[in-house]
Design a protein around this motif. Structure first.
Motif, PDB file in Angstrom:
ATOM      1  N   ASN A  81      74.252   6.658 -25.342  1.00 17.61           N
ATOM      2  CA  ASN A  81      73.556   6.608 -24.051  1.00 17.61           C
ATOM      3  C   ASN A  81      72.589   5.445 -23.900  1.00 17.61           C
ATOM      4  OD1 ASN A  81      74.320   9.495 -22.924  1.00 17.61           O
ATOM      5  ND2 ASN A  81      73.713   9.796 -25.052  1.00 17.61           N
ATOM      6  N   GLY A  82      72.464   4.605 -24.934  1.00 23.08           N
ATOM      7  CA  GLY A  82      71.485   3.539 -24.895  1.00 23.08           C
ATOM      8  C   GLY A  82      70.101   4.055 -25.252  1.00 23.08           C
ATOM      9  N   ASP A  83      69.126   3.156 -25.248  1.00 23.81           N
ATOM     10  CA  ASP A  83      67.778   3.551 -25.684  1.00 23.81           C
ATOM     11  C   ASP A  83      66.856   3.891 -24.519  1.00 23.81           C
ATOM     12  OD1 ASP A  83      67.389   1.042 -24.649  1.00 23.81           O
ATOM     13  OD2 ASP A  83      66.609   0.149 -26.493  1.00 23.81           O
ATOM     14  N   SER A  84      67.446   4.120 -23.342  1.00 22.72           N
ATOM     15  CA  SER A  84      66.678   4.566 -22.186  1.00 22.72           C
ATOM     16  C   SER A  84      67.414   5.729 -21.526  1.00 22.72           C
ATOM     17  CB  SER A  84      66.493   3.422 -21.175  1.00 22.72           C
ATOM     18  OG  SER A  84      65.698   2.386 -21.711  1.00 22.72           O
ATOM     19  N   PHE A  85      66.861   6.918 -21.651  1.00 22.58           N
ATOM     20  CA  PHE A  85      67.443   8.083 -20.987  1.00 22.58           C
ATOM     21  C   PHE A  85      66.362   9.137 -20.775  1.00 22.58           C
ATOM     22  CE2 PHE A  85      68.629   8.444 -25.569  1.00 22.58           C
ATOM     23  CZ  PHE A  85      67.954   9.610 -25.912  1.00 22.58           C
ATOM     24  N   THR A  86      66.676  10.084 -19.903  1.00 20.53           N
ATOM     25  CA  THR A  86      65.748  11.175 -19.607  1.00 20.53           C
ATOM     26  C   THR A  86      66.243  12.430 -20.306  1.00 20.53           C
ATOM     27  OG1 THR A  86      65.222  10.206 -17.452  1.00 20.53           O
ATOM     28  CG2 THR A  86      64.630  12.522 -17.795  1.00 20.53           C
ATOM     29  N   ALA A  87      65.377  13.009 -21.126  1.00 23.09           N
ATOM     30  CA  ALA A  87      65.822  14.072 -22.027  1.00 23.09           C
ATOM     31  C   ALA A  87      65.144  15.406 -21.753  1.00 23.09           C
ATOM     32  CB  ALA A  87      65.568  13.666 -23.477  1.00 23.09           C
ATOM     33  N   GLY A  88      65.915  16.446 -21.987  1.00 22.50           N
ATOM     34  CA  GLY A  88      65.368  17.780 -22.162  1.00 22.50           C
ATOM     35  C   GLY A  88      65.357  18.065 -23.653  1.00 22.50           C
ATOM     36  N   TYR A  89      64.349  18.772 -24.119  1.00 21.34           N
ATOM     37  CA  TYR A  89      64.182  19.009 -25.559  1.00 21.34           C
ATOM     38  C   TYR A  89      63.952  20.491 -25.796  1.00 21.34           C
ATOM     39  CZ  TYR A  89      61.925  18.717 -30.202  1.00 21.34           C
ATOM     40  OH  TYR A  89      61.578  18.889 -31.527  1.00 21.34           O
ATOM     41  N   VAL A  90      64.790  21.087 -26.644  1.00 22.94           N
ATOM     42  CA  VAL A  90      64.674  22.510 -26.950  1.00 22.94           C
ATOM     43  C   VAL A  90      63.984  22.658 -28.304  1.00 22.94           C
ATOM     44  CG1 VAL A  90      65.879  24.713 -27.015  1.00 22.94           C
ATOM     45  CG2 VAL A  90      66.878  22.804 -25.749  1.00 22.94           C
ATOM     46  N   TYR A  91      62.845  23.334 -28.317  1.00 25.40           N
ATOM     47  CA  TYR A  91      62.031  23.393 -29.538  1.00 25.40           C
ATOM     48  C   TYR A  91      61.157  24.637 -29.526  1.00 25.40           C
ATOM     49  CZ  TYR A  91      58.240  21.974 -32.774  1.00 25.40           C
ATOM     50  OH  TYR A  91      57.320  21.916 -33.793  1.00 25.40           O
ATOM     51  N   VAL A  92      61.065  25.286 -30.683  1.00 29.98           N
ATOM     52  CA  VAL A  92      60.126  26.392 -30.892  1.00 29.98           C
ATOM     53  C   VAL A  92      59.294  26.035 -32.121  1.00 29.98           C
ATOM     54  CG1 VAL A  92      59.870  28.838 -31.431  1.00 29.98           C
ATOM     55  CG2 VAL A  92      61.705  28.093 -29.894  1.00 29.98           C
ATOM     56  N   PRO A  93      58.003  25.787 -31.968  1.00 26.60           N
ATOM     57  CA  PRO A  93      57.178  25.385 -33.117  1.00 26.60           C
ATOM     58  C   PRO A  93      56.943  26.533 -34.083  1.00 26.60           C
ATOM     59  CG  PRO A  93      55.810  25.666 -31.165  1.00 26.60           C
ATOM     60  CD  PRO A  93      57.234  25.819 -30.709  1.00 26.60           C
ATOM     61  N   GLY A  94      56.615  26.172 -35.327  1.00 28.38           N
ATOM     62  CA  GLY A  94      56.264  27.160 -36.336  1.00 28.38           C
ATOM     63  C   GLY A  94      57.410  27.574 -37.229  1.00 28.38           C
ATOM     64  N   ILE A  95      58.620  27.112 -36.925  1.00 30.81           N
ATOM     65  CA  ILE A  95      59.790  27.368 -37.761  1.00 30.81           C
ATOM     66  C   ILE A  95      60.063  26.095 -38.550  1.00 30.81           C
ATOM     67  CG2 ILE A  95      62.230  28.007 -37.787  1.00 30.81           C
ATOM     68  CD1 ILE A  95      60.397  30.235 -36.803  1.00 30.81           C
ATOM     69  N   ALA A  96      59.999  26.170 -39.882  1.00 29.43           N
ATOM     70  CA  ALA A  96      60.002  24.972 -40.724  1.00 29.43           C
ATOM     71  C   ALA A  96      61.135  23.994 -40.397  1.00 29.43           C
ATOM     72  CB  ALA A  96      60.039  25.367 -42.200  1.00 29.43           C
ATOM     73  N   PRO A  97      62.405  24.421 -40.309  1.00 28.69           N
ATOM     74  CA  PRO A  97      63.457  23.444 -40.033  1.00 28.69           C
ATOM     75  C   PRO A  97      63.313  22.781 -38.674  1.00 28.69           C
ATOM     76  CG  PRO A  97      64.334  25.676 -39.943  1.00 28.69           C
ATOM     77  CD  PRO A  97      62.968  25.763 -40.530  1.00 28.69           C
ATOM     78  N   LEU A  98      62.863  23.548 -37.668  1.00 26.04           N
ATOM     79  CA  LEU A  98      62.668  22.961 -36.344  1.00 26.04           C
ATOM     80  C   LEU A  98      61.491  22.003 -36.349  1.00 26.04           C
ATOM     81  CD1 LEU A  98      63.301  26.084 -34.064  1.00 26.04           C
ATOM     82  CD2 LEU A  98      64.917  24.277 -34.722  1.00 26.04           C
ATOM     83  N   ASP A  99      60.449  22.319 -37.099  1.00 26.56           N
ATOM     84  CA  ASP A  99      59.294  21.424 -37.203  1.00 26.56           C
ATOM     85  C   ASP A  99      59.692  20.100 -37.862  1.00 26.56           C
ATOM     86  OD1 ASP A  99      57.678  23.311 -36.013  1.00 26.56           O
ATOM     87  OD2 ASP A  99      56.818  24.041 -37.898  1.00 26.56           O
ATOM     88  N   ARG A 100      60.561  20.166 -38.877  1.00 24.67           N
ATOM     89  CA  ARG A 100      60.998  18.934 -39.539  1.00 24.67           C
ATOM     90  C   ARG A 100      61.890  18.109 -38.617  1.00 24.67           C
ATOM     91  NH1 ARG A 100      60.818  22.328 -44.543  1.00 24.67           N
ATOM     92  NH2 ARG A 100      62.903  23.152 -44.101  1.00 24.67           N
ATOM     93  N   ARG A 101      62.714  18.771 -37.816  1.00 25.19           N
ATOM     94  CA  ARG A 101      63.550  18.050 -36.852  1.00 25.19           C
ATOM     95  C   ARG A 101      62.686  17.455 -35.735  1.00 25.19           C
ATOM     96  NH1 ARG A 101      68.351  22.762 -36.914  1.00 25.19           N
ATOM     97  NH2 ARG A 101      68.413  22.786 -39.202  1.00 25.19           N
ATOM     98  N   ASP A 102      61.588  18.123 -35.437  1.00 23.26           N
ATOM     99  CA  ASP A 102      60.657  17.628 -34.422  1.00 23.26           C
ATOM    100  C   ASP A 102      60.023  16.307 -34.854  1.00 23.26           C
ATOM    101  OD1 ASP A 102      59.051  18.011 -31.935  1.00 23.26           O
ATOM    102  OD2 ASP A 102      57.391  18.163 -33.363  1.00 23.26           O
ATOM    103  N   VAL A 103      59.800  16.132 -36.140  1.00 21.94           N
ATOM    104  CA  VAL A 103      59.256  14.863 -36.640  1.00 21.94           C
ATOM    105  C   VAL A 103      60.197  13.719 -36.263  1.00 21.94           C
ATOM    106  CG1 VAL A 103      58.678  13.544 -38.713  1.00 21.94           C
ATOM    107  CG2 VAL A 103      57.971  15.940 -38.530  1.00 21.94           C
ATOM    108  N   ALA A 104      61.498  13.929 -36.433  1.00 20.39           N
ATOM    109  CA  ALA A 104      62.483  12.900 -36.081  1.00 20.39           C
ATOM    110  C   ALA A 104      62.437  12.607 -34.582  1.00 20.39           C
ATOM    111  CB  ALA A 104      63.880  13.352 -36.494  1.00 20.39           C
ATOM    112  N   TRP A 105      62.326  13.649 -33.755  1.00 26.16           N
ATOM    113  CA  TRP A 105      62.275  13.470 -32.307  1.00 26.16           C
ATOM    114  C   TRP A 105      61.055  12.637 -31.902  1.00 26.16           C
ATOM    115  CZ3 TRP A 105      64.515  12.994 -27.964  1.00 26.16           C
ATOM    116  CH2 TRP A 105      63.913  13.290 -26.741  1.00 26.16           C
TER     117      TRP A 105
END
Length: 346
Positions: free
Chosen positions: A154-178
């Motif tokens: 999609n290139g380096d310019s796009f409008t995103a929706g992000y699905v995330y629930v904090p406090g769950i270790a794997p999701l928190d680690r994936r959030d760092v990448a985001w």
């Protein structure tokens, strides 16, 4: 290696509890009497294909070793999961696998198990304990590889929706990448963040996604770094007729996910995953190494693999078995292995 291959043949033939009795004389204590070894799997999350496959891996590796496995499932009740650790201690288990959960509820419970002389490993939950190895799928890398594919598509310019629930270790680690990818690419705009772990997760996320997509018609990419999240977003995208306008990028994979990704004009473009059954096997092997007095290390990482919709279509992959055949690196992880540990039959 020849001995391991012979042991695998023994597993396939059902000889002596998959190597437990047949090779008892060669196994280190306590696995010289594997039927006396009791381990417990204490689960926080269990809904969805990923967790069923993970459980299957735990069961198969436990059977290959010949140990007594107890499964305790809290169904996302944090207090109950902590109580279940205490139940496992009372059962007199030798080892515990803690699968997911919240740091604040599991930290003290995990310490109680360690204080009771029980070996403990943790999968995708940070219990903040140096005595407990952390088993993970390199969740940061799962997120990073998915986002790199999103930028490639999609290139380096796009409008995103992000699905995330904090406090769950794997999701928190994936959030760092985001967060890192957003910072490195100012053209990426996060229009909305949403997410829930309410059961059934996919349907609950779909309910949220309907509102988000209606309120933000400019969203053209959704980063949903858990396959139940991606399923929910896809439901909403399909209902809105936006499957050719939005691309979904996720983490984790199952046969149901493969089918959804391969639907005509599917919005689900790519996912990054380890084989959850393999992660389950690694969890048991890591605990076995500890019970035998060996050191598996503080962090046990199962490397992930990028799986694109294009690859699945080109290779005509229809299920997890075929994915393993077309992607050998997905079928087995050479992690927490030892010559004396029999592997499950393939």
């Amino acid at each position: 290696m020849l001995r391991r291959e012979f042991m695998k043949l023994a597993v396939a033939a059902g000889i002596g509890l998959s190597g437990g009795a047949a090779f008892a004389a060669d196994m280190p204590a306590p696995f010289d009497k594997p039927e006396e070894v009791k381990i417990a799997l204490v689960r926080y999350l269990s809904t969805g294909d990923f967790f069923q496959s993970y459980l299957s891996g735990v069961e198969k590796q436990s059977a290959a070793l010949g140990v007594d496995l107890r499964v305790l499932d809290s169904r996302q009740d944090a207090a109950l999961q902590a109580d279940m650790v205490d139940q496992a201690i009372a059962l007199g288990v030798d080892g515990i696998i803690i699968q997911h959960g919240l740091t604040e509820s599991m930290k003290a419970a995990a310490q109680r198990a360690v204080d009771a002389g029980i070996k403990v490993v943790a999968f995708d939950v940070n219990v903040e304990n140096d005595a407990i190895p952390q088993i993970e799928q390199s969740d940061y890398l799962l997120g990073k590889l998915a986002l790199e594919q999103a930028i490639k598509d999609n290139g380096d310019s796009f409008t995103a929706g992000y699905v995330y629930v904090p406090g769950i270790a794997p999701l928190d680690r994936r959030d760092v990448a985001w967060k890192e990818v957003k910072e490195a690419n100012p053209g990426i705009t996060e229009a909305a963040m949403f997410g829930t772990l309410d059961n059934p997760i996919a349907n609950s996320v779909a309910n949220q996604a309907r509102s988000v997509l209606q309120a933000n018609p400019n969203i053209n990419v959704v980063f949903a770094p858990y396959d139940e999240f991606a399923k929910g977003v896809k439901i909403a995208v399909d209902e809105a007729g936006l499957n050719q306008d939005i691309a979904i990028y996720s983490a984790d994979v199952s046969t149901a996910d493969i089918s959804a990704m391969r639907e005509p004009d599917s919005a689900w473009a790519a996912t990054v995953a380890t084989n959850p059954a393999v992660v389950g096997e690694v969890s048991v092997r890591t605990l076995a190494l500890m019970l035998a007095g060996e050191d598996p290390g503080k962090q046990v990482v199962v490397p992930p693999t990028l799986i694109t919709q294009d690859f699945l279509n080109e290779q005509d992959v229809k299920n997890m078995e075929e994915l393993g055949q077309k992607m050998p690196q997905f079928q087995h992880a050479d992690v927490s292995v030892a010559e004396w540990i029999p592997l499950p039959a393939r």
